[in-house]
Design a protein around this motif. Structure first.
Motif, PDB file in Angstrom:
ATOM      1  N   ASP A 127       0.834  -1.219   0.000  1.00  0.00           N
ATOM      2  CA  ASP A 127       0.000   0.000   0.000  1.00  0.00           C
ATOM      3  C   ASP A 127       0.864   1.262   0.000  1.00  0.00           C
ATOM      4  OD1 ASP A 127      -2.226  -1.592   0.024  1.00  0.00           O
ATOM      5  OD2 ASP A 127      -2.517  -1.494   2.215  1.00  0.00           O
ATOM      6  N   ALA A 128       1.954   1.177   0.780  1.00  0.00           N
ATOM      7  CA  ALA A 128       2.871   2.340   0.828  1.00  0.00           C
ATOM      8  C   ALA A 128       3.527   2.578  -0.534  1.00  0.00           C
ATOM      9  CB  ALA A 128       3.924   2.109   1.905  1.00  0.00           C
ATOM     10  N   ILE A 129       3.878   1.475  -1.205  1.00  0.00           N
ATOM     11  CA  ILE A 129       4.487   1.630  -2.555  1.00  0.00           C
ATOM     12  C   ILE A 129       3.510   2.315  -3.491  1.00  0.00           C
ATOM     13  CG2 ILE A 129       5.232   0.344  -4.591  1.00  0.00           C
ATOM     14  CD1 ILE A 129       6.572  -1.640  -2.704  1.00  0.00           C
ATOM     15  N   LYS A 130       2.231   1.875  -3.458  1.00  0.00           N
ATOM     16  CA  LYS A 130       1.227   2.488  -4.333  1.00  0.00           C
ATOM     17  C   LYS A 130       1.064   3.966  -4.006  1.00  0.00           C
ATOM     18  CE  LYS A 130      -3.505   1.949  -5.932  1.00  0.00           C
ATOM     19  NZ  LYS A 130      -3.802   3.361  -5.841  1.00  0.00           N
ATOM     20  N   GLN A 131       1.022   4.260  -2.704  1.00  0.00           N
ATOM     21  CA  GLN A 131       0.856   5.652  -2.284  1.00  0.00           C
ATOM     22  C   GLN A 131       2.053   6.515  -2.717  1.00  0.00           C
ATOM     23  OE1 GLN A 131       0.405   6.097   1.956  1.00  0.00           O
ATOM     24  NE2 GLN A 131      -0.037   8.288   1.830  1.00  0.00           N
ATOM     25  N   LYS A 132       3.263   5.991  -2.491  1.00  0.00           N
ATOM     26  CA  LYS A 132       4.468   6.761  -2.881  1.00  0.00           C
ATOM     27  C   LYS A 132       4.581   6.882  -4.397  1.00  0.00           C
ATOM     28  CE  LYS A 132       7.128   5.661   1.264  1.00  0.00           C
ATOM     29  NZ  LYS A 132       8.312   4.969   1.819  1.00  0.00           N
ATOM     30  N   SER A 133       4.099   5.835  -5.116  1.00  0.00           N
ATOM     31  CA  SER A 133       4.121   5.922  -6.583  1.00  0.00           C
ATOM     32  C   SER A 133       3.205   7.037  -7.074  1.00  0.00           C
ATOM     33  CB  SER A 133       3.694   4.568  -7.171  1.00  0.00           C
ATOM     34  OG  SER A 133       3.653   4.638  -8.577  1.00  0.00           O
ATOM     35  N   ASP A 134       2.041   7.159  -6.385  1.00  0.00           N
ATOM     36  CA  ASP A 134       1.124   8.246  -6.758  1.00  0.00           C
ATOM     37  C   ASP A 134       1.759   9.613  -6.463  1.00  0.00           C
ATOM     38  OD1 ASP A 134      -0.720   6.381  -7.543  1.00  0.00           O
ATOM     39  OD2 ASP A 134      -1.814   6.379  -5.623  1.00  0.00           O
ATOM     40  N   ILE A 135       2.476   9.660  -5.321  1.00  0.00           N
ATOM     41  CA  ILE A 135       3.158  10.929  -4.984  1.00  0.00           C
ATOM     42  C   ILE A 135       4.225  11.262  -6.036  1.00  0.00           C
ATOM     43  CG2 ILE A 135       4.681  12.041  -3.299  1.00  0.00           C
ATOM     44  CD1 ILE A 135       3.198  10.455  -1.114  1.00  0.00           C
ATOM     45  N   ALA A 136       5.010  10.247  -6.453  1.00  0.00           N
ATOM     46  CA  ALA A 136       6.051  10.468  -7.470  1.00  0.00           C
ATOM     47  C   ALA A 136       5.431  10.907  -8.793  1.00  0.00           C
ATOM     48  CB  ALA A 136       6.868   9.191  -7.652  1.00  0.00           C
ATOM     49  N   LYS A 137       4.271  10.286  -9.122  1.00  0.00           N
ATOM     50  CA  LYS A 137       3.583  10.666 -10.359  1.00  0.00           C
ATOM     51  C   LYS A 137       3.140  12.127 -10.304  1.00  0.00           C
ATOM     52  CE  LYS A 137      -0.299   9.323 -13.282  1.00  0.00           C
ATOM     53  NZ  LYS A 137      -1.452   8.398 -13.435  1.00  0.00           N
ATOM     54  N   LEU A 138       2.603  12.518  -9.144  1.00  0.00           N
ATOM     55  CA  LEU A 138       2.178  13.907  -8.972  1.00  0.00           C
ATOM     56  C   LEU A 138       3.368  14.859  -9.055  1.00  0.00           C
ATOM     57  CD1 LEU A 138      -0.106  15.873  -8.324  1.00  0.00           C
ATOM     58  CD2 LEU A 138       0.330  15.488  -5.872  1.00  0.00           C
ATOM     59  N   THR A 139       4.480  14.421  -8.451  1.00  0.00           N
ATOM     60  CA  THR A 139       5.697  15.255  -8.529  1.00  0.00           C
ATOM     61  C   THR A 139       6.144  15.432  -9.976  1.00  0.00           C
ATOM     62  OG1 THR A 139       6.404  14.455  -6.355  1.00  0.00           O
ATOM     63  CG2 THR A 139       8.084  15.459  -7.757  1.00  0.00           C
ATOM     64  N   ALA A 140       6.087  14.355 -10.747  1.00  0.00           N
ATOM     65  CA  ALA A 140       6.478  14.435 -12.158  1.00  0.00           C
ATOM     66  C   ALA A 140       5.546  15.352 -12.941  1.00  0.00           C
ATOM     67  CB  ALA A 140       6.495  13.032 -12.770  1.00  0.00           C
ATOM     68  N   GLU A 141       4.214  15.254 -12.630  1.00  0.00           N
ATOM     69  CA  GLU A 141       3.263  16.117 -13.330  1.00  0.00           C
ATOM     70  C   GLU A 141       3.506  17.588 -12.990  1.00  0.00           C
ATOM     71  OE1 GLU A 141      -0.472  14.602 -12.149  1.00  0.00           O
ATOM     72  OE2 GLU A 141      -0.447  12.887 -13.543  1.00  0.00           O
ATOM     73  N   ASN A 142       3.735  17.863 -11.714  1.00  0.00           N
ATOM     74  CA  ASN A 142       4.049  19.250 -11.320  1.00  0.00           C
ATOM     75  C   ASN A 142       5.339  19.754 -11.983  1.00  0.00           C
ATOM     76  OD1 ASN A 142       1.794  19.420  -9.685  1.00  0.00           O
ATOM     77  ND2 ASN A 142       2.867  18.658  -7.852  1.00  0.00           N
ATOM     78  N   ALA A 143       6.325  18.841 -12.059  1.00  0.00           N
ATOM     79  CA  ALA A 143       7.596  19.229 -12.707  1.00  0.00           C
ATOM     80  C   ALA A 143       7.372  19.557 -14.175  1.00  0.00           C
ATOM     81  CB  ALA A 143       8.616  18.097 -12.551  1.00  0.00           C
ATOM     82  N   ASN A 144       6.578  18.712 -14.851  1.00  0.00           N
ATOM     83  CA  ASN A 144       6.278  18.987 -16.264  1.00  0.00           C
ATOM     84  C   ASN A 144       5.567  20.316 -16.426  1.00  0.00           C
ATOM     85  OD1 ASN A 144       7.429  16.616 -17.184  1.00  0.00           O
ATOM     86  ND2 ASN A 144       5.536  15.426 -17.016  1.00  0.00           N
ATOM     87  N   LEU A 145       4.642  20.606 -15.499  1.00  0.00           N
ATOM     88  CA  LEU A 145       3.895  21.858 -15.585  1.00  0.00           C
ATOM     89  C   LEU A 145       4.832  23.064 -15.431  1.00  0.00           C
ATOM     90  CD1 LEU A 145       1.213  23.382 -15.724  1.00  0.00           C
ATOM     91  CD2 LEU A 145       1.021  23.110 -13.215  1.00  0.00           C
ATOM     92  N   TRP A 146       5.687  23.021 -14.404  1.00  0.00           N
ATOM     93  CA  TRP A 146       6.599  24.162 -14.183  1.00  0.00           C
ATOM     94  C   TRP A 146       7.619  24.294 -15.319  1.00  0.00           C
ATOM     95  CZ3 TRP A 146       5.751  28.063 -11.266  1.00  0.00           C
ATOM     96  CH2 TRP A 146       4.968  27.944 -10.130  1.00  0.00           C
ATOM     97  N   ILE A 147       8.096  23.142 -15.794  1.00  0.00           N
ATOM     98  CA  ILE A 147       9.056  23.215 -16.923  1.00  0.00           C
ATOM     99  C   ILE A 147       8.382  23.802 -18.161  1.00  0.00           C
ATOM    100  CG2 ILE A 147      10.382  21.794 -18.546  1.00  0.00           C
ATOM    101  CD1 ILE A 147      11.010  19.934 -16.184  1.00  0.00           C
ATOM    102  N   ALA A 148       7.107  23.395 -18.380  1.00  0.00           N
ATOM    103  CA  ALA A 148       6.375  23.931 -19.534  1.00  0.00           C
ATOM    104  C   ALA A 148       6.154  25.431 -19.395  1.00  0.00           C
ATOM    105  CB  ALA A 148       5.044  23.198 -19.678  1.00  0.00           C
ATOM    106  N   ILE A 149       5.805  25.866 -18.166  1.00  0.00           N
ATOM    107  CA  ILE A 149       5.569  27.308 -17.938  1.00  0.00           C
ATOM    108  C   ILE A 149       6.845  28.110 -18.163  1.00  0.00           C
ATOM    109  CG2 ILE A 149       5.005  29.024 -16.173  1.00  0.00           C
ATOM    110  CD1 ILE A 149       3.070  26.948 -14.960  1.00  0.00           C
ATOM    111  N   VAL A 150       7.919  27.678 -17.506  1.00  0.00           N
ATOM    112  CA  VAL A 150       9.197  28.417 -17.649  1.00  0.00           C
ATOM    113  C   VAL A 150       9.696  28.344 -19.096  1.00  0.00           C
ATOM    114  CG1 VAL A 150      11.590  28.548 -16.885  1.00  0.00           C
ATOM    115  CG2 VAL A 150       9.779  28.028 -15.230  1.00  0.00           C
ATOM    116  N   GLY A 151       9.589  27.167 -19.741  1.00  0.00           N
ATOM    117  CA  GLY A 151      10.016  27.028 -21.138  1.00  0.00           C
ATOM    118  C   GLY A 151       9.229  27.944 -22.065  1.00  0.00           C
TER     119      GLY A 151
END
Length: 572
Positions: A127-151
């Motif tokens: 369960d913790a792996i699934k939860q942390k995977s969701d957190i990592a996915k969210l982190t990646a999505e936020n990173a893509n958003l900020w990179i897209a904005i700054v780019g």
């Protein structure tokens, strides 16, 4: 805004956004990496320990001691890797069940309980792996958003610079270039009309100021003077004769291309330099700036190697003077040295001289034959002649004698011009020269009953002269005096000493010479208009050459209707 400021802001902002983009990208990658490492470090290890414990539990029957030891080892590792909520209690339950199993290894109920405890721990970590995977996915999505904005911001800034910056720089430069072309075409009314607070605005103001000053200069007399100066320099440069200009202090003001060629110097090595200093290392310049002596007997042409051959130049120094405004006295402002190229005329003159010498030499032989034949005819042994025949023979004799004299003069002239004349300079008695000349023309004078009177100072010193050539000159003077004097007149031959020189004078009482022709009587082939054409016009020219070759001088004094005095002088 200044162009430099615009560039600094635009490029600086773009550079800042690129740095921010790099930081955001790096930070996002770091977060994703941390989340991934957390999953691997905590949850994955627990699952691995749980799997190994289950395998050990299944093998307890076959090898109880060894497998219990292995189970216990992985259990200790799990105990140290508790990371999730509830995992500590599940691990504690597992420890209790395992402690009971150590006492009773064959109890299957305990094994089942232990499996359930292990599965509980595994479920918590899954369960913790699934939860942390969701957190990592969210982190990646936020990173893509900020990179897209700054780019996107970087793209917009770069696109803005690409679209606006070249036009902001190129358009003013283009307009300025067109205006400069108009100014170059002498359209000094052209102005640059863009105004701004940038560097181009300053440049436009400076350009318009320059154009206004150029227009004022173009309308001023200074421009006209400068234009005329350039035109004069161009004309001088296009002349085929070498020309050098000096100021009143001997500084070289100008020298055309032809002059630079013959003196072998560059323009920058000549202009503004003292001609006297240049003459120290350049023999040709020394001979050019040397002014001719007025009393010099003859101005010889300069022989200079130019245009791939020996060339002849006639030097002329023109002294330039002006009368300043409001003044009456002339002032000297410099000299202009002109070298007239007379090579072509010299070559033609050499050809003419050689032709005359050849023809004259060839004529002497037939003339001598004619004279010999006349002597035979006059001899009584060849037969008697009647009066008409004697008159014809006498006429032929006179003509052949005159022709022989002409050929002799032409030969003498050709020898003088080619430099082949041989002078035998020695101490000569002036009295003997005069007596020799008088005896030579005595028969000619007696025919017109002309009296020859010699007035000579006594005890005259000897002269440095070729007595034969000097006697020939005096004979020529006397022959001319007899020819142009009336019958029964008197010709005086005077001999005197003046200023360390002996002066020979022949004074007649003929019709004299017009003042217009006195300076020309010693020129080759010249004969006074209206006079009797009885010779070639070479006698006086040859006389002048003979005397000047002996460092003497000749001259004439005459007034129309009052006779003439021809003279020459030689050094004692």
């Amino acid at each position: 805004m200044r162009i430099k400021t615009k560039l600094n802001l635009g490029v600086g902002l773009l550079f800042l956004m690129i740095i921010i983009l790099s930081l955001v990208s790096g930070y996002s990658v770091f977060l994703i990496k941390a989340d991934t490492e957390n999953i691997l470090k905590a949850n994955y290890n627990t699952l691995e320990y749980s799997r190994n414990m289950i395998l050990s539990l299944d093998e307890i029957k076959a090898n109880p001691d060894n497998e219990i030891k292995t189970f216990k080892e992985y259990l200790e590792k799990q105990t140290q890797n508790v990371t999730e909520p509830g995992e500590k209690e599940a691990t504690a339950n597992l420890e209790k069940s395992f402690a009971l199993l150590e006492k009773n290894g064959a109890n299957e109920v305990l094994k089942t309980q232990i499996r359930q405890d292990i599965f509980a721990i595994m479920k918590l970590n899954l369960d913790a792996i699934k939860q942390k995977s969701d957190i990592a996915k969210l982190t990646a999505e936020n990173a893509n958003l900020w990179i897209a904005i700054v780019g996107s911001l970087c793209f917009l800034i770069a696109f803005n610079l690409l679209v606006n910056l070249p036009n902001n720089i190129a358009n003013p430069i283009k307009e300025l270039t067109l205006s400069i072309k108009e100014i170059a075409n002498k359209n000094y009314s052209e102005r640059v009309h863009f105004t701004s607070h940038s560097e181009f605005g300053d440049l436009a103001k400076s350009f318009n100021t320059m154009a206004q000053k150029l227009q004022e200069y173009n309308d001023s007399n200074l421009y006209k003077l400068f234009f005329e100066k350039k035109r004069l320099e161009t004309l001088i440069n296009n002349m085929h004769d070498p020309i050098i200009g000096l100021d009143n202090e001997g500084i070289v003001l100008f020298a055309n291309d032809e002059a630079l060629k013959i003196i072998g110097l560059k323009l920058e090595d000549v202009i503004g330099k003292s001609a006297s200093n240049l003459a120290l290392s350049n023999d040709l310049i020394r001979s050019l700036i040397l002014k001719d002596d007025i009393d010099a007997p003859k101005k010889q042409p300069l022989k200079i190697y130019a245009h791939g051959k020996e060339s002849y130049f006639e030097k002329e120094i023109l002294n330039i003077t002006i009368i300043p405004t409001g003044e009456e006295k002339e002032i000297n402002i410099g000299d202009v040295i002109i070298l007239r190229n007379i090579t072509l005329f010299k070559e033609l003159d050499f050809a003419k001289t050689n032709f005359i010498a050849t023809v004259s030499h060839e004529l002497k032989t037939p003339i001598a034959s004619i004279k010999l034949s006349l002597q035979l005819l006059e001899n009584a042994k060849t037969g008697d002649m009647n009066d008409d025949q004697k008159q014809l023979v006498e006429s032929i004799k006179d003509d052949s004698q005159r022709l022989l004299k002409i050929t002799g003069e032409l030969l003498n002239l050709s020898q003088l011009e080619t430099g082949n004349i041989q002078l035998n300079i020695e101490k000569s008695n002036p009295h003997e020269i005069v007596n020799y000349a008088v005896e030579a023309v005595k028969v000619q004078a007696d025919q017109k009953q002309i009296k020859l009177v010699i007035n000579a100072d006594e005890n005259l010193e000897d002269v440095k002269a070729d007595s034969e050539k000097t006697g020939w000159v005096l004979i020529n003077y006397l022959s001319n005096a007899i020819r142009y004097s009336s019958e029964k007149s008197t010709i005086f031959i005077k001999l005197k000493k003046e200023n360390n020189q002996i002066v020979f004078q022949v004074i007649d009482t003929g019709k004299g010479i017009d003042t217009r022709y006195k300076d020309k009587v010693f020129d080759k082939y010249f004969q006074v208009p209206g006079s009797q054409k009885s010779g070639t016009g070479l006698g006086l020219a040859i006389s002048k050459e003979f005397i000047e070759a002996q460092n003497g001088s000749v001259g004439v004094e005459s007034n129309l209707g009052l006779g003439s005095t021809f003279w020459f002088s030689l050094k004692v």
